[in-house]
Design an enzyme around this catalytic site. Sequence first.
Site, PDB file in Angstrom:
ATOM      1  N   TYR A   1      -1.882  -0.874  10.182  1.00 19.08           N
ATOM      2  CA  TYR A   1      -1.695  -0.900   8.722  1.00 19.08           C
ATOM      3  C   TYR A   1      -0.328  -0.324   8.341  1.00 19.08           C
ATOM      4  CZ  TYR A   1      -3.605  -1.101   3.942  1.00 19.08           C
ATOM      5  OH  TYR A   1      -3.857  -1.427   2.622  1.00 19.08           O
TER       6      TYR A   1
ATOM      7  N   SER B   1       0.845  -1.201   0.000  1.00 22.02           N
ATOM      8  CA  SER B   1       0.000   0.000   0.000  1.00 22.02           C
ATOM      9  C   SER B   1       0.876   1.245   0.000  1.00 22.02           C
ATOM     10  CB  SER B   1      -0.883   0.012   1.250  1.00 22.02           C
ATOM     11  OG  SER B   1      -1.466   1.284   1.442  1.00 22.02           O
TER      12      SER B   1
HETATM   13  N1  LIG Z   1      -8.946  -1.333  -1.169  1.00 27.90           N
HETATM   14  C1  LIG Z   1      -7.988  -0.409  -1.086  1.00 27.90           C
HETATM   15  O1  LIG Z   1      -8.239   0.816  -1.140  1.00 27.90           O
HETATM   16  C2  LIG Z   1      -6.549  -0.833  -0.946  1.00 27.90           C
HETATM   17  C3  LIG Z   1      -5.540   0.130  -1.117  1.00 27.90           C
HETATM   18  C4  LIG Z   1      -4.221  -0.250  -0.954  1.00 27.90           C
HETATM   19  C5  LIG Z   1      -3.912  -1.554  -0.637  1.00 27.90           C
HETATM   20  N2  LIG Z   1      -4.908  -2.468  -0.467  1.00 27.90           N
HETATM   21  C6  LIG Z   1      -4.509  -3.848  -0.126  1.00 27.90           C
HETATM   22  O2  LIG Z   1      -5.009  -4.717  -1.123  1.00 27.90           O
HETATM   23  C7  LIG Z   1      -5.322  -5.988  -0.549  1.00 27.90           C
HETATM   24  C8  LIG Z   1      -6.781  -6.341  -0.882  1.00 27.90           C
HETATM   25  O3  LIG Z   1      -7.645  -5.329  -0.394  1.00 27.90           O
HETATM   26  P1  LIG Z   1      -9.210  -5.368  -0.684  1.00 27.90           P
HETATM   27  O4  LIG Z   1      -9.682  -3.975  -0.554  1.00 27.90           O
HETATM   28  O5  LIG Z   1      -9.461  -6.130  -1.944  1.00 27.90           O
HETATM   29  O6  LIG Z   1      -9.712  -6.196   0.594  1.00 27.90           O
HETATM   30  P2  LIG Z   1     -11.041  -7.088   0.766  1.00 27.90           P
HETATM   31  O7  LIG Z   1     -11.325  -7.110   2.226  1.00 27.90           O
HETATM   32  O8  LIG Z   1     -12.118  -6.636  -0.159  1.00 27.90           O
HETATM   33  O9  LIG Z   1     -10.580  -8.530   0.290  1.00 27.90           O
HETATM   34  C9  LIG Z   1      -9.623  -9.274   0.996  1.00 27.90           C
HETATM   35  C10 LIG Z   1      -9.904 -10.763   0.871  1.00 27.90           C
HETATM   36  O10 LIG Z   1      -8.965 -11.447   1.723  1.00 27.90           O
HETATM   37  C11 LIG Z   1      -9.631 -12.568   2.273  1.00 27.90           C
HETATM   38  N3  LIG Z   1      -8.952 -13.004   3.513  1.00 27.90           N
HETATM   39  C12 LIG Z   1      -9.022 -12.440   4.751  1.00 27.90           C
HETATM   40  N4  LIG Z   1      -8.281 -13.145   5.616  1.00 27.90           N
HETATM   41  C13 LIG Z   1      -7.712 -14.167   4.925  1.00 27.90           C
HETATM   42  C14 LIG Z   1      -6.848 -15.239   5.282  1.00 27.90           C
HETATM   43  N5  LIG Z   1      -6.403 -15.412   6.530  1.00 27.90           N
HETATM   44  N6  LIG Z   1      -6.460 -16.095   4.313  1.00 27.90           N
HETATM   45  C15 LIG Z   1      -6.908 -15.947   3.041  1.00 27.90           C
HETATM   46  N7  LIG Z   1      -7.747 -14.968   2.648  1.00 27.90           N
HETATM   47  C16 LIG Z   1      -8.136 -14.073   3.575  1.00 27.90           C
HETATM   48  C17 LIG Z   1     -11.057 -12.084   2.542  1.00 27.90           C
HETATM   49  O11 LIG Z   1     -11.957 -13.172   2.660  1.00 27.90           O
HETATM   50  C18 LIG Z   1     -11.319 -11.186   1.336  1.00 27.90           C
HETATM   51  O12 LIG Z   1     -11.991 -11.866   0.295  1.00 27.90           O
HETATM   52  C19 LIG Z   1      -5.064  -5.853   0.961  1.00 27.90           C
HETATM   53  O13 LIG Z   1      -3.780  -6.360   1.265  1.00 27.90           O
HETATM   54  C20 LIG Z   1      -5.113  -4.356   1.179  1.00 27.90           C
HETATM   55  O14 LIG Z   1      -4.353  -3.964   2.269  1.00 27.90           O
HETATM   56  C21 LIG Z   1      -6.211  -2.143  -0.628  1.00 27.90           C
END
Ligand SMILES: NC(=O)c1ccc[n+]([C@@H]2O[C@H](COP(=O)([O-])OP(=O)(O)OC[C@H]3O[C@@H](n4cnc5c(N)ncnc54)[C@H](O)[C@@H]3O)[C@@H](O)[C@H]2O)c1
Length: 252
Positions: free
Chosen positions: A164, A141
């Site tokens: 985070y 991130s």
């Molecule tokens: N959405 C944003 O704005 C954003 C921005 C920067 C970085 N990120 C990073 O991108 C990644 C995905 O984010 P997102 O927004 O798609 O999140 P999200 O919560 O929509 O999806 C994450 C998925 O991870 C799964 N998960 C949770 N715990 C788990 C485990 N122990 N083992 C396997 N799967 C597991 C969940 O079931 C879910 O489907 C994360 O690492 C987040 O930090 C997101």
Amino acid sequence: MNLDGVRVLLIGAGGLLGKDFAKALVAAGANVMLADKQQQAVDAVQTELGDKTRATGIDITNAESINTALALTAKAWGAVDAVVNTAYPRNARYGKVFEEVAYGDFCENLNLHLGGYFLVMQQAGAFFRQQGGGHIVNIASIYGVMAPRFEIYDNTPMTMPVEYAAIKSGLIHLSRYVAKYLKDSGVRVNCLSPGGIFDHQPEAFVEAYAKHTGTIGMLAPQDISAALVFLLSPAARGVNGQNLVIDDGFTL
Ligand SMILES: NC(=O)c1ccc[n+]([C@@H]2O[C@H](COP(=O)([O-])OP(=O)(O)OC[C@H]3O[C@@H](n4cnc5c(N)ncnc54)[C@H](O)[C@@H]3O)[C@@H](O)[C@H]2O)c1
């Protein structure tokens, strides 16, 4: 960018970014094992995307579960070329402001998220070493590389959790550690660091966020998927130990 024949284990494939990653990888020609802690979520993605995909449950905090998913991917298509980790584990109390974070919750969220990404790198690293090569891509991130802009959360119930900052900065550096450790084994490790992804956040936040970017503002999952396709393509074969930031200039 062509991913014909590239075999990917995509962890977190049922999430906001994961679903779009799956679509983009399949559209580029890859075979994708859709893995998530919520098996139902990836079953639905599998039904939508069809033959070039399979689905499985996975828990990134459990080594046996990671190895089962790696073995299933290899069984389906003969080998595994890449593991992409976009899981987002957190406990029920995640997201509190700094003063209110209990020590136990801080530790638990680091264990689940940073600890889980460590475990995937350790297990996939050993698998790839034995296979003779492979590529690990971790989703980090912008908040792993910059201090938070707390002011953009004013007038919203949101904050940028302290866990985070520790998790994502740790992940970017840990990825470099593993990239260097496995450098001579044909194994590469890279990070992709998205900026904020639009997901119906409060208007005050979306507007405040956009004051720090170029002309786009908050990004769409497709902006990140395109970068992932590049990273998994032969065009990026020389990229190792790097962190690719996609944020319309938010970190500038
Ligand atoms: N959405 C944003 O704005 C954003 C921005 C920067 C970085 N990120 C990073 O991108 C990644 C995905 O984010 P997102 O927004 O798609 O999140 P999200 O919560 O929509 O999806 C994450 C998925 O991870 C799964 N998960 C949770 N715990 C788990 C485990 N122990 N083992 C396997 N799967 C597991 C969940 O079931 C879910 O489907 C994360 O690492 C987040 O930090 C997101």
